[in-house]
Write an enzyme that holds these catalytic residues in place. Structure first.
Site, PDB file in Angstrom:
ATOM      1  N   LYS A 118      52.251  45.115  33.783  1.00 19.11           N
ATOM      2  CA  LYS A 118      53.035  44.624  32.651  1.00 19.11           C
ATOM      3  C   LYS A 118      52.818  45.415  31.362  1.00 19.11           C
ATOM      4  CE  LYS A 118      54.809  41.188  35.019  1.00 19.11           C
ATOM      5  NZ  LYS A 118      56.228  41.138  35.377  1.00 19.11           N
ATOM      6  N   SER A 342      48.285  37.910  43.300  1.00 20.38           N
ATOM      7  CA  SER A 342      49.580  38.488  43.674  1.00 20.38           C
ATOM      8  C   SER A 342      49.394  39.844  44.346  1.00 20.38           C
ATOM      9  CB  SER A 342      50.497  38.616  42.450  1.00 20.38           C
ATOM     10  OG  SER A 342      49.946  39.484  41.485  1.00 20.38           O
TER      11      SER A 342
END
Length: 394
Positions: A118, A342
């Site tokens: 991110k 994840s």
């Protein structure tokens, strides 16, 4: 061998071209010129020095096979931390994918300065908004809903550039995320876990509305500058580092930006490329199921984001939260790669695909979105937290 391939013999100097006269098949070889011998000795010494130095120099290509200019390598000394975003390494997985006939390669986005994929979109969304004149450091307050990693990336960029930042986040996200955000100077607002990311989005919209012209909502789920940065950097990096040999790309879907941007870059170069999306089995919205609570932080937002171009997705693999955590733990103890939940889901999905007979000999690339340290207080490592807390001095 790789060094020789990168630097052909005519550049490094060939031993056969500088043989001693006694090694020649011609017994009547004329006595060599002294200047020529001196030159040959210097050439050999130079070649040896180059060859030994090459082993310590990273192999960076400035162009892909299509001639597209790739992002420059990281500077030796960066002007600021933002210049260190991107150009993340790739590594083969072996032990956790043992028995698979396909090769599995992980792209470690956890190596970005704030330790997640991110960081890329955080910088992109802010840079592009600045370029359009939408925001100004010291004046604009940035607002964004986040499950944690985007917020951490934004907090890093905002701190570096001088922005005030307000983040809304479901209360179910890890304590490490809250602390990291506050450490970077961000203002954190929690929303009920039961409302998921939808609740965080609604709260962010409420806040930015109250700020008037001084507030700006970055909207990672719908902002085109999200997939744009993956199209411009992540995709080209994968193509370059694999020398164009990638058959399957596997990644989780949070905002959808990573797979969308990479797919938009990679599929025109390799139309046979398969893109596999990963989602929680407990909230299988991409597969047509209902949204629901789950343990895989960062993916499975409970809706299909605007940045998720589902036309690029060839398959969706569902992974349970428990299975994702098991694989994340195995990655640490078997591969020495410390990653989040994840990431475990991404690797397990890649293993599932790589184990199929039809994929024998293919290369599967999976995305490792974030580092494991921000999950220490979650169910991922709760047992280790308890064990560590119980330790006594001896």
């Amino acid at each position: 061998k790789k060094d020789i391939e990168r630097y052909p013999q005519h550049q490094l100097g060939s031993c056969s071209s500088h043989r001693h006269p006694s090694h020649s098949s011609n017994r009547h070889t004329p006595r060599p010129n002294t200047k020529t011998m001196k030159y040959s000795v210097y050439a050999l010494l130079a070649a040896a020095l180059i060859a030994s130095a090459v082993a310590f120099v990273p192999s960076f290509s400035t162009k892909s096979r299509t001639g597209v200019i790739l992002p420059a390598e990281r500077p030796k000394i960066a002007d600021n931390v933002l210049e260190l975003i991107g150009n993340t390494p790739m590594v083969k997985l072996t032990k956790v994918v043992e028995g698979c006939d396909a090769e599995v390669v992980a792209k470690l986005e956890s190596s970005n300065p704030a330790n997640s994929v991110k960081d890329r979109i955080a910088l992109s969304m802010i840079n592009e908004a600045e370029a359009r004149g939408d925001i100004t450091p010291g004046k604009t307050t940035l607002v964004e809903p986040t499950s944690g990693n985007t917020g951490i990336g934004l907090a890093m960029v905002a701190a570096s550039k001088g922005y005030n930042l307000i983040l809304t986040m479901p209360e179910s996200m890890s304590m490490e995320r809250r602390v990291l955000l506050k450490a970077f100077g961000a203002d954190v607002k929690l929303t009920p876990a039961a409302k998921g990311m939808g609740g965080a989005i609604a709260k962010a919209e409420e806040i930015v509305g109250s700020l008037g012209s001084d507030g700006f909502l970055l909207q990672q789920f719908n902002n085109p500058d999200n997939p744009k940065i993956h199209r411009a950097t992540t995709g080209p990096e994968i193509w370059n580092d694999t020398d164009g040999k990638i058959d399957i790309l596997v990644g989780g879907v949070g905002t959808g930006g990573t797979l969308t941007g990479c797919g938009q870059y990679l599929k025109p170069l390799n139309p046979a490329l398969q893109i596999v999306a990963v989602e929680p089995v407990e909230s299988a919205v991409l597969s047509g199921g209902p949204p629901g609570p789950h343990k895989i932080q960062g993916i499975g937002a409970g809706f299909i984001p605007g940045n998720a171009d589902t036309s690029l997705i060839d398959e969706v693999v569902q992974i349970s939260g428990e299975d994702a955590m098991t694989m994340a733990r195995e990655m640490a103890v078997k591969e020495g790669i410390f990653c989040g939940i994840s990431s475990g889901a991404s690797v397990l999905a890649a293993k599932t695909v790589a184990s199929r007979p039809e994929n024998k000999g293919k290369r599967v690339v999976c995305i490792i979105p974030s580092f494991g340290e921000r999950y220490l207080s979650t169910a991922l490592f709760q047992n280790l937290w308890d064990e560590a807390s119980a330790l006594k001095p001896e």
